[in-house]
Design an enzyme around this catalytic site. Structure first.
Site, short mmCIF file in Angstrom:
data_model
loop_
_atom_site.label_atom_id
_atom_site.label_comp_id
_atom_site.label_asym_id
_atom_site.label_seq_id
_atom_site.Cartn_x
_atom_site.Cartn_y
_atom_site.Cartn_z
N HIS A 11 0.82 -1.22 0.00
CA HIS A 11 0.00 0.00 0.00
C HIS A 11 0.85 1.27 0.00
O HIS A 11 0.45 2.29 -0.53
CB HIS A 11 -0.95 -0.01 1.20
CG HIS A 11 -0.24 -0.21 2.51
ND1 HIS A 11 0.30 -1.43 2.87
CD2 HIS A 11 0.03 0.65 3.52
CE1 HIS A 11 0.86 -1.31 4.06
NE2 HIS A 11 0.72 -0.07 4.47
N HIS A 100 27.11 -2.48 -12.64
CA HIS A 100 28.04 -3.20 -11.76
C HIS A 100 27.43 -4.45 -11.13
O HIS A 100 28.14 -5.40 -10.85
CB HIS A 100 28.53 -2.28 -10.64
CG HIS A 100 29.47 -1.21 -11.12
ND1 HIS A 100 30.27 -0.48 -10.26
CD2 HIS A 100 29.72 -0.74 -12.37
CE1 HIS A 100 30.98 0.39 -10.97
NE2 HIS A 100 30.67 0.26 -12.25
N ARG A 134 35.02 -7.19 -15.18
CA ARG A 134 35.46 -7.47 -13.81
C ARG A 134 34.29 -7.69 -12.84
O ARG A 134 34.46 -8.24 -11.75
CB ARG A 134 36.36 -6.35 -13.29
CG ARG A 134 35.64 -5.04 -13.00
CD ARG A 134 36.61 -3.93 -12.60
NE ARG A 134 35.95 -2.75 -12.09
CZ ARG A 134 35.42 -1.81 -12.84
NH1 ARG A 134 35.43 -1.92 -14.16
NH2 ARG A 134 34.86 -0.75 -12.29
C1 RB5 Z 1 4.11 0.08 5.47
O1 RB5 Z 1 3.51 1.00 6.35
C2 RB5 Z 1 5.61 0.26 5.46
O2 RB5 Z 1 6.16 -0.22 6.65
C3 RB5 Z 1 6.21 -0.45 4.27
O3 RB5 Z 1 5.66 0.06 3.11
C4 RB5 Z 1 7.71 -0.32 4.10
O4 RB5 Z 1 8.12 0.99 4.21
C5 RB5 Z 1 8.52 -1.26 4.90
O5 RB5 Z 1 9.76 -1.31 4.79
#
Ligand code: RB5
Length: 149
Positions: A11, A100, A134
């Site tokens: 989200h 890289h 490399r």
């Molecule tokens: C969700 O609120 C948030 O924790 C997630 O999107 C993220 O940032 C986690 O690393």
């Protein structure tokens, strides 16, 4: 055959994912959108897992992952040996991730990065080849890291 780019977000990355999907199509690449498809709260590891499955079974060749910070979803994605997910913040890090590290997944922080910079990251990531040379042996070693425990 055209490359397919799999995109997934929680989200916290939903808005940015929606904004970036046309960039992939504009480059002539196919898109596989695995969600999320709303602002409803979900768990980012589930979306990293779904993306990794799409890479593993050949539905897609490279990926885009987005969560709020980009951190959680990159940690989750990189638990898969064949995933080289790079959390990028600008065009330079996106270019180096390809040149890289031969990164196969671009990770962005939906609550961190601006839309124009995100578009620059994505376009650079999708159009920059791996330098090999490399770097090839080092990248090869990434796939051989033993899992403790
Ligand atoms: C969700 O609120 C948030 O924790 C997630 O999107 C993220 O940032 C986690 O690393």
């Amino acid at each position: 055959m055209s490359e397919t780019i799999v995109a997934a977000a929680d989200h916290g990355g939903y808005d940015l994912k929606i904004a970036l999907l046309p960039v992939i199509a504009h480059l002539g690449l196919a898109v596989l959108d695995l969600g999320t498809h709303s602002h409803d709260s979900v768990d980012y590891p589930d979306y990293a897992e779904a993306l990794a499955a799409a890479l593993a079974d050949g539905r897609a060749q490279r990926g885009l992952l987005i969560c709020g910070s980009g951190i959680g979803i990159s940690i989750a994605a990189n638990r898969h040996k064949f995933v080289r997910a790079a959390l990028c913040h600008d065009g330079l890090t996106a270019r180096l991730a390809r040149q890289h590290n031969d990164a196969n997944v671009l990770v962005l922080g939906g609550r961190i990065i601006g839309i124009e910079t995100a578009k620059e990251c994505l376009t650079t990531f999708l159009t920059t080849p791996f330098d090999s040379g490399r770097h090839a042996g080092r990248v090869d070693k990434l796939g051989r890291v033993a899992t403790p425990g």
